[in-house]
Scaffold this active site. Structure first.
Site, PDB file in Angstrom:
ATOM      1  N   HIS A  57      -4.228   2.965   3.464  1.00 47.76           N
ATOM      2  CA  HIS A  57      -3.104   2.650   4.445  1.00 47.76           C
ATOM      3  C   HIS A  57      -1.993   3.599   3.956  1.00 47.76           C
ATOM      4  O   HIS A  57      -1.503   3.880   3.017  1.00 47.76           O
ATOM      5  CB  HIS A  57      -3.186   1.417   4.614  1.00 47.76           C
ATOM      6  N   GLU A  59       1.435   2.586   3.817  1.00 56.99           N
ATOM      7  CA  GLU A  59       2.118   2.007   3.005  1.00 56.99           C
ATOM      8  C   GLU A  59       1.460   2.123   1.687  1.00 56.99           C
ATOM      9  O   GLU A  59       2.473   2.160   0.705  1.00 56.99           O
ATOM     10  CB  GLU A  59       2.232   0.519   3.272  1.00 56.99           C
ATOM     11  N   CYS A  87      -0.477  -5.264   6.716  1.00 61.32           N
ATOM     12  CA  CYS A  87      -1.842  -6.150   6.594  1.00 61.32           C
ATOM     13  C   CYS A  87      -1.430  -7.027   5.296  1.00 61.32           C
ATOM     14  O   CYS A  87      -0.574  -6.556   4.372  1.00 61.32           O
ATOM     15  CB  CYS A  87      -2.987  -5.250   6.768  1.00 61.32           C
ATOM     16  N   CYS A  90      -1.556  -4.498   2.135  1.00 67.06           N
ATOM     17  CA  CYS A  90      -0.210  -4.051   2.095  1.00 67.06           C
ATOM     18  C   CYS A  90       0.953  -4.873   1.518  1.00 67.06           C
ATOM     19  O   CYS A  90       1.612  -4.524   1.193  1.00 67.06           O
ATOM     20  CB  CYS A  90       0.126  -3.014   3.386  1.00 67.06           C
TER      21      CYS A  90
END
Length: 168
Positions: A57, A59, A87, A90
C-alpha cells in the site's frame, strides 16, 4: 518564479500525483508522501498488483522509504499525507512508526480504520496517537478513485498472471 506555498493542500497534491502513477499502472489510485521539516522525504503509490504483495500500500511503502532515508523506524517528526483513509494495516504502521500528523483526503467507508470501520483514535491503550485531519483535497482524492472503479466495472476482469506479464 516564487516557490509554491507549502500548505497541507500542496503536500496532498503531491500525494495525488503519486495516485495518478498508480492509476496509470492499473493499481488502485492511492498515493502518499512523508514530510519532515517541510521537505518531502518519501513518496509512494500502491504497488500491490505489480509486486503481488498484499502490504504494498502507498502508506506502507512511503513509511518504509522514510525509515530507510532517516535510518530509524521512529518517524515522530514526520507527517504523512495520503489520498485515502488508511486501512487497518496502514493505521497500525502509522501508529507503530510514531507518525506525528496524519492527513488524508477522502474517507474509505469499506476499509478505513481512522474514522470508519475502526476509529483508531478511540483506542486508549495505544502508546501513540497521531494528530489526524481529513478532507484535504477531498474532491479530487475521491474522484480519482470513483473514476478508476467506474472504468474497472466496464472492463472484463484481468487475471492475476496478466499483471505479472505486463511488468516483466
Amino acid at each position: 518564479m516564487a516557490e509554491k506555498e507549502k500548505t497541507k493542500e500542496y503536500y496532498m497534491s503531491l500525494a495525488l500525483k503519486e495516485a495518478l502513477k498508480a492509476r496509470d499502472m492499473d493499481e488502485v489510485p492511492v498515493g502518499a508522501v512523508v514530510v519532515k521539516d517541510g521537505k518531502v522525504i518519501a513518496r509512494a503509490h500502491n504497488l500491490r498488483e505489480k509486486n503481488q504483495q498484499a502490504n504494498a500500500h502507498a502508506e506502507m511503502l512511503a513509511i518504509q522509504k522514510a525509515s530507510r532515508k532517516l535510518g530509524t523506524w521512529c518517524l515522530d517528526e514526520c507527517d504523512l499525507y495520503v489520498t485515502l483513509e488508511p486501512c487497518m494495516m496502514c493505521a497500525g504502521a502509522i501508529v507503530l512508526s510514531r507518525i506525528r500528523n496524519l492527513y488524508y483526503g477522502t474517507d474509505d467507508p469499506k476499509a478505513g480504520a481512522i474514522e470508519n470501520i475502526i476509529q483508531i483514535r478511540t483506542i486508549k491503550r495505544l502508546n501513540h496517537h497521531p494528530q489526524i485531519e481529513s478532507g484535504i483535497l477531498r474532491e479530487p482524492c475521491s474522484e480519482i478513485l470513483t473514476a478508476f472503479f467506474r472504468e474497472k466495472r466496464k472492463k472484463p476482469k484481468r487475471k492475476r498472471e496478466d499483471f505479472r506479464k505486463n511488468d516483466e
